[in-house]
Design a protein around this motif. Structure first.
Motif, PDB file in Angstrom:
ATOM      1  N   THR A 132      -2.611   3.353  -9.403  1.00  0.00           N
ATOM      2  CA  THR A 132      -1.165   3.126  -9.340  1.00  0.00           C
ATOM      3  C   THR A 132      -0.436   4.463  -9.438  1.00  0.00           C
ATOM      4  O   THR A 132       0.577   4.685  -8.761  1.00  0.00           O
ATOM      5  CB  THR A 132      -0.713   2.183 -10.466  1.00  0.00           C
ATOM      6  N   LEU A 133      -0.965   5.360 -10.255  1.00  0.00           N
ATOM      7  CA  LEU A 133      -0.413   6.719 -10.302  1.00  0.00           C
ATOM      8  C   LEU A 133      -0.590   7.426  -8.960  1.00  0.00           C
ATOM      9  O   LEU A 133       0.294   8.167  -8.516  1.00  0.00           O
ATOM     10  CB  LEU A 133      -1.095   7.519 -11.417  1.00  0.00           C
ATOM     11  N   VAL A 134      -1.723   7.187  -8.313  1.00  0.00           N
ATOM     12  CA  VAL A 134      -1.939   7.746  -6.973  1.00  0.00           C
ATOM     13  C   VAL A 134      -0.882   7.212  -6.005  1.00  0.00           C
ATOM     14  O   VAL A 134      -0.350   7.951  -5.165  1.00  0.00           O
ATOM     15  CB  VAL A 134      -3.361   7.412  -6.466  1.00  0.00           C
ATOM     16  N   TYR A 135      -0.570   5.934  -6.125  1.00  0.00           N
ATOM     17  CA  TYR A 135       0.480   5.343  -5.278  1.00  0.00           C
ATOM     18  C   TYR A 135       1.799   6.098  -5.467  1.00  0.00           C
ATOM     19  O   TYR A 135       2.485   6.431  -4.495  1.00  0.00           O
ATOM     20  CB  TYR A 135       0.657   3.866  -5.625  1.00  0.00           C
ATOM     21  N   TYR A 136       2.148   6.355  -6.714  1.00  0.00           N
ATOM     22  CA  TYR A 136       3.382   7.104  -6.981  1.00  0.00           C
ATOM     23  C   TYR A 136       3.327   8.487  -6.333  1.00  0.00           C
ATOM     24  O   TYR A 136       4.317   8.960  -5.763  1.00  0.00           O
ATOM     25  CB  TYR A 136       3.601   7.245  -8.486  1.00  0.00           C
ATOM     26  N   MET A 137       2.173   9.136  -6.429  1.00  0.00           N
ATOM     27  CA  MET A 137       2.032  10.469  -5.850  1.00  0.00           C
ATOM     28  C   MET A 137       2.247  10.448  -4.341  1.00  0.00           C
ATOM     29  O   MET A 137       2.938  11.297  -3.779  1.00  0.00           O
ATOM     30  CB  MET A 137       0.642  11.032  -6.160  1.00  0.00           C
ATOM     31  N   VAL A 138       1.657   9.458  -3.686  1.00  0.00           N
ATOM     32  CA  VAL A 138       1.663   9.429  -2.221  1.00  0.00           C
ATOM     33  C   VAL A 138       2.984   8.916  -1.663  1.00  0.00           C
ATOM     34  O   VAL A 138       3.522   9.468  -0.698  1.00  0.00           O
ATOM     35  CB  VAL A 138       0.494   8.565  -1.704  1.00  0.00           C
ATOM     36  N   PHE A 139       3.534   7.884  -2.280  1.00  0.00           N
ATOM     37  CA  PHE A 139       4.673   7.202  -1.669  1.00  0.00           C
ATOM     38  C   PHE A 139       6.017   7.496  -2.330  1.00  0.00           C
ATOM     39  O   PHE A 139       7.056   7.171  -1.766  1.00  0.00           O
ATOM     40  CB  PHE A 139       4.442   5.689  -1.669  1.00  0.00           C
TER      41      PHE A 139
END
Length: 344
Positions: A132-139
């Motif tokens: 979910t943190l990766v999602y924040y990073m990407v989007f």
């Protein structure tokens, strides 16, 4: 490698080479399907919610997190479900997906959510929280001007959380700074989860060779669309890991194509690789247009480890609940809009 060297090889040792080449084929099939989209940006149909509704979502995320991961909050010695009212982790994921779909920038609510995710990851609950943190990073972070610097620091933090979280969860009672440092360095090179899922995959090759096909996992897949069904999900009696466990003991999990091998041998594994690749392609195409595909796309992004570990069965019940909640929040929006027009 202990479970393979000391336990598994006596069963599937003679099939290691064959299993390796089948795995190459499965991964290449999946990679070939998504390769044309490697440089394509993906977008999601945004769920427009008010600050009040998003605050309610964040509050529900926190409540579900406390109940789903009580040990992470220092409330219990056991890991799951403070109050046993079913698998509240599914609700935690559902509320998380809706919150992410309604996020455009890093504001107060997003900052609080990120803080919760970092805390849970640091306490050992890494799989969906880190991604979910990766999602924040990407989007989300991707829209910030100094995104390159933020990406570097965020990636380092995620790496540290990923490695240290496992140590903290496993060694919570006997932690010292020296011991933590030693395990941290060791964990950079060795991950027990990788060995476990490979063991389950190799066990499926033995099962296919000596026992044959088993179609019970199809029942497991179908019943996984019914939340809290005893025959669905990763813990269901018809799950492929449970079936394999009756022949070769395993810690659970398995590579995403393992279930296909239990169903139809290597051909089934190839079919599962094909299906997963087509699923990824589809969400690239349809997520910007349709809410149902946006939900599926976010789930795939934040649950890759769960899909790797449990197979596809981890997605259906979460998807069903999330979609109904998505429709519910859209209904609230329309009702509010209609009510305001009638009273104005």
């Amino acid at each position: 490698m202990w479970i393979i060297d000391n336990y598994g090889l006596e069963y599937y040792g003679e099939y290691l080479e064959e299993a390796k080449y089948w795995a190459y084929l499965f991964f290449l099939t999946y990679a070939a399907l998504i390769f044309p989209y490697r440089n394509k940006q993906v977008a999601f149909k945004v769920l427009q919610l008010s600050f009040v509704l998003r605050s309610c979502l964040l509050f529900l995320i926190f409540i579900m997190a406390v109940n789903s991961y009580p040990r992470a909050f220092f409330l219990t010695s056991y890991r799951w479900n403070l109050i046993d009212i079913g698998n509240t982790q599914v609700l935690y994921l559902a509320f998380t997906v809706l919150f992410l779909l309604s996020s455009k920038r890093i504001f107060l609510l997003e900052a609080i959510h990120i803080g919760l995710l970092v805390f849970l990851s640091a306490r050992g609950e890494r799989a969906e929280n880190m991604f979910t943190l990766v999602y924040y990073m990407v989007f989300v972070v991707n829209k910030i001007k100094q995104k390159n610097i933020i990406f570097i620091w965020a990636s380092l933090i995620l790496l540290f959380l990923g490695v240290s979280g496992e140590i903290i969860r496993a060694e919570d009672k006997e932690m010292t700074f020296a011991f933590f440092g030693e395990r941290l360095i060791r964990s950079l090179f060795f991950q027990s989860t990788c060995t476990d899922v490979v063991h389950v995959y190799l066990s499926s090759m033995y099962y296919y060779k000596h026992i044959g096909f088993n179609f019970h996992p199809l029942i497991n897949e179908v019943m996984s669309f019914i939340p809290l069904s005893p025959w669905g999900g990763a813990g269901g009696s018809y799950n492929f890991t449970e079936i394999l466990r009756k022949t070769i003991n395993n810690p659970g999990g398995g590579l995403f194509f393992t279930e296909g091998i239990v169903l139809l041998g290597p051909f089934g594994g190839w079919i599962y690789s094909l299906m997963f690749g087509l699923l990824i392609r589809s969400f690239y195409i349809y997520s910007p247009k349709y809410g149902i595909w946006a939900i599926l796309g976010v789930l795939i992004i934040i649950l890759p480890i769960r899909v790797l570990w449990y197979g596809f069965v981890y997605i259906p019940s979460t998807f069903v609940i999330t979609y109904f909640l998505y429709l519910f929040f859209n209904y609230i929006k329309r009702f509010k809009y209609t009510y305001e027009r009638k009273t104005s």
